[in-house]
Design an enzyme around this catalytic site. Structure first.
Site, mmCIF file in Angstrom:
data_model
loop_
_atom_site.group_PDB
_atom_site.id
_atom_site.type_symbol
_atom_site.label_atom_id
_atom_site.label_comp_id
_atom_site.label_asym_id
_atom_site.label_seq_id
_atom_site.Cartn_x
_atom_site.Cartn_y
_atom_site.Cartn_z
ATOM 1 N N LYS A 31 0.851 -1.207 0.000
ATOM 2 C CA LYS A 31 0.000 0.000 0.000
ATOM 3 C C LYS A 31 0.887 1.259 0.000
ATOM 4 O O LYS A 31 2.084 1.169 0.296
ATOM 5 C CB LYS A 31 -0.894 -0.011 1.237
ATOM 6 N N TYR A 62 13.849 30.527 8.841
ATOM 7 C CA TYR A 62 12.594 31.149 9.284
ATOM 8 C C TYR A 62 12.481 31.091 10.799
ATOM 9 O O TYR A 62 12.759 30.059 11.413
ATOM 10 C CB TYR A 62 11.396 30.407 8.696
HETATM 11 C C1 LIG Z 1 -0.280 -1.722 6.855
HETATM 12 C C2 LIG Z 1 -0.839 -3.005 7.277
HETATM 13 C C3 LIG Z 1 -0.017 -4.119 7.499
HETATM 14 C C4 LIG Z 1 1.499 -4.047 7.495
HETATM 15 O O1 LIG Z 1 1.958 -3.498 8.715
HETATM 16 P P1 LIG Z 1 3.540 -3.418 9.014
HETATM 17 O O2 LIG Z 1 3.610 -2.960 10.426
HETATM 18 O O3 LIG Z 1 4.083 -2.408 8.067
HETATM 19 O O4 LIG Z 1 4.079 -4.764 8.794
HETATM 20 C C5 LIG Z 1 -0.634 -5.335 7.752
HETATM 21 N N1 LIG Z 1 -1.976 -5.443 7.799
HETATM 22 C C6 LIG Z 1 -2.787 -4.388 7.632
HETATM 23 C C7 LIG Z 1 -4.263 -4.584 7.705
HETATM 24 C C8 LIG Z 1 -2.258 -3.128 7.382
HETATM 25 O O5 LIG Z 1 -3.069 -2.077 7.219
#
Ligand SMILES: *Cc1c(COP(=O)(O)O)cnc(C)c1O
Length: 374
Positions: free
Chosen positions: A34, A264
Site C-alpha cells: 500500500k 525562518y
Molecule cells: C499496513 C498493514 C499491514 C502491514 O503493517 P507493518 O507494520 O508495516 O508490517 C498489515 N496489515 C494491515 C491490515 C495493514 O493495514
C-alpha cells in the site's frame, strides 16, 4: 537535466528481506505494498517481492490493486480499504480479494457478485481490540446473515490487526489473539472454515510465532526497516536491510560568522564561525518541517540540520573545516552501515516513526532502482 534529489531503492534488499521474513514466518507471506509500497514504488517492489517468494500482495486501496493488475501481476491481492460505494464489481472482475468489515460492505459486495455472475472472494475482517477496522457490534447479526447467504460469496479468509505488536509484553496482544481465535470459532460454529486465518503484521511476524496462523502480512520489515527500534531493535540487529536511500545535492556552501541566525523564525544561532550547506530538498518533498536532531552525511561526516526545514530546502552545519562543495550529493538517510542518519533517526527527530518518513517522500523526488543480483 540533473536531479537535485533522488530516492534510490535497492531491490536486492527487498528480495533479501523477503527471504529472511519467509524463513522466520514459516507460512506464506503477503507483501504489503500500500501507499506506493511505503514510498518505494508499487509495481517494481511488488514484482520483486513475488519473485522473491511472497505469495500474496496486500493493499489498502482498490486503485492500488487495479494498478497491480494493469501491470500484469497475477498473484492474489487483498484490498482492505474500499469504502461503501467502491467499484466492487470491477474488483470481482479483476480477481481482487476484498476485506469485509461491515454488513453494509458485505451487502454491496453480494450485490456486485450477482451482477458479475461470479462470487466475490472475501476475507472477513474482525475487530479483536484495536477498535479500528472489522466487525464488532454487528458480529452476531453478521453470523446470522452469513448463514443465510454464504453461497453468494467465496469466503477465503478471516483476519484482524494488532494495535501493539511492537510491544512484546503488552497484555493487549494475548487478548487480541484470544479474541481472534474465538471469532474464528464462531465462524466454524456455522460450518464456515476459511482456509486463511491471518493476524500478524511485521512486528508479530518477527517476534510472535503464535500469531502466524496461515499467512503473515508484512509491510515495514520487507523494506528493511524495524517496526520499532526501541522495543524490537534496529534493522541491523533484526537482520534486515533498509532498501531506501534518500539523497539530495548541496545547492550552496558558504562561510558564516558566529552568532548568525539561521532560517525562518531564527530558531537557531551559530555559536562559532562555520560553514553551512543548503540542501536542495524540503517539506514539500516530505522532510518534516519540525525535524530537529537529524541531518545529512557528507564526506563520511554527519552534518546536523540547523534552523527550520523550508519548503524546498534546509540548512546543515558542515563545520568550520568542511571540504564539501556545492553540487555534491549528501545522504539524508540510508542504512545505518554507512554511518549516517537513518529513517528511524528522522522519525525520532520529527516525533514520528520511520513508516511516516518513507511513505511521505513526495512524487517530486524521482525514484531510481538498483536491480536484484542474479
Ligand atoms: C499496513 C498493514 C499491514 C502491514 O503493517 P507493518 O507494520 O508495516 O508490517 C498489515 N496489515 C494491515 C491490515 C495493514 O493495514
Amino acid at each position: 537535466m540533473i536531479n537535485r534529489a533522488e530516492v534510490v531503492v535497492d531491490l536486492n534488499c527487498i528480495a533479501m528481506n523477503i527471504s529472511k521474513i519467509r524463513a522466520v514466518a514459516g507460512v506464506p507471506v503477503m507483501a504489503v505494498v500500500k501507499a506506493d509500497a511505503y514510498g518505494h514504488g508499487l509495481i517494481l517492489v511488488a514484482q520483486t517481492a513475488i519473485a522473491a517468494g511472497a505469495q500474496w500482495l496486500g493493499v489498502a486501496l482498490l486503485e492500488e490493486a487495479f494498478t497491480l493488475r494493469a501491470a500484469g501481476i497475477q498473484a492474489p491481492i487483498l484490498c482492505w480499504l474500499a469504502p461503501p460505494g467502491s467499484d466492487y464489481l470491477a474488483a470481482i472482475r479483476s480477481e481482487i480479494d476484498l476485506a469485509v468489515p461491515s454488513i453494509q460492505i458485505y451487502e454491496e459486495i453480494v450485490l456486485a457478485s450477482q451482477l458479475a455472475g461470479k462470487r466475490a472472494r472475501i476475507h472477513i475482517e474482525v475487530d479483536t481490540g484495536m477498535t479500528r477496522g472489522g466487525f464488532l457490534d454487528e458480529w452476531e447479526t453478521f453470523i446470522d446473515l452469513l448463514q443465510a447467504s454464504r453461497d453468494d460469496v467465496e469466503i477465503i479468509g478471516i483476519f484482524s490487526h494488532f494495535a501493539r505488536a511492537d510491544e512484546p509484553g503488552a497484555d493487549q496482544n494475548s487478548d487480541q489473539l484470544k479474541r481472534f481465535t474465538q471469532m474464528s470459532d464462531d465462524l466454524n460454529g456455522i460450518g464456515i472454515e476459511p482456509s486463511l486465518h491471518h493476524l500478524s503484521n511485521s512486528a508479530a511476524t518477527l517476534i510472535d510465532a503464535a500469531s502466524h496462523f496461515d499467512l503473515v502480512r508484512v509491510g515495514i520489515a520487507m523494506y528493511g526497516l524495524t517496526p520499532d527500534r526501541e522495543n524490537l531493535g534496529s534493522s541491523n540487529s533484526l537482520g534486515l536491510r533498509p532498501a531506501m536511500t534518500l539523497r539530495a545535492r548541496l545547492h550552496l556552501v558558504k562561510k558564516v560568522p558566529s552568532h548568525s541566525f539561521v532560517g525562518y523564525g531564527a530558531s537557531f544561532q551559530t555559536e562559532r564561525d562555520t560553514v553551512i550547506g543548503v540542501v536542495a530538498i524540503g517539506y514539500a518533498d516530505g522532510i518534516p518541517r519540525i525535524a530537529t536532531g537529524a541531518g545529512v552525511l557528507t564526506h563520511g561526516i554527519k552534518a546536523p540540520s540547523v534552523g527550520r526545514i523550508s519548503m524546498d530546502q534546509f540548512v546543515v552545519d558542515l563545520g568550520p573545516d568542511s571540504t564539501a562543495k556545492a553540487g555534491e550529493w549528501v545522504t539524508i538517510f540510508s542504512s545505518s552501515e554507512d554511518g549516517g542518519y537513518t529513517a528511524d533517526d528522522w522519525g525520532k527527530a520529527s516525533q514520528s516513526i520511520n513508516y511516516e518518513i518513507v511513505t511521505r517522500i513526495g512524487s517530486r523526488v524521482p525514484r531510481l532502482y538498483l536491480p536484484v543480483h542474479s
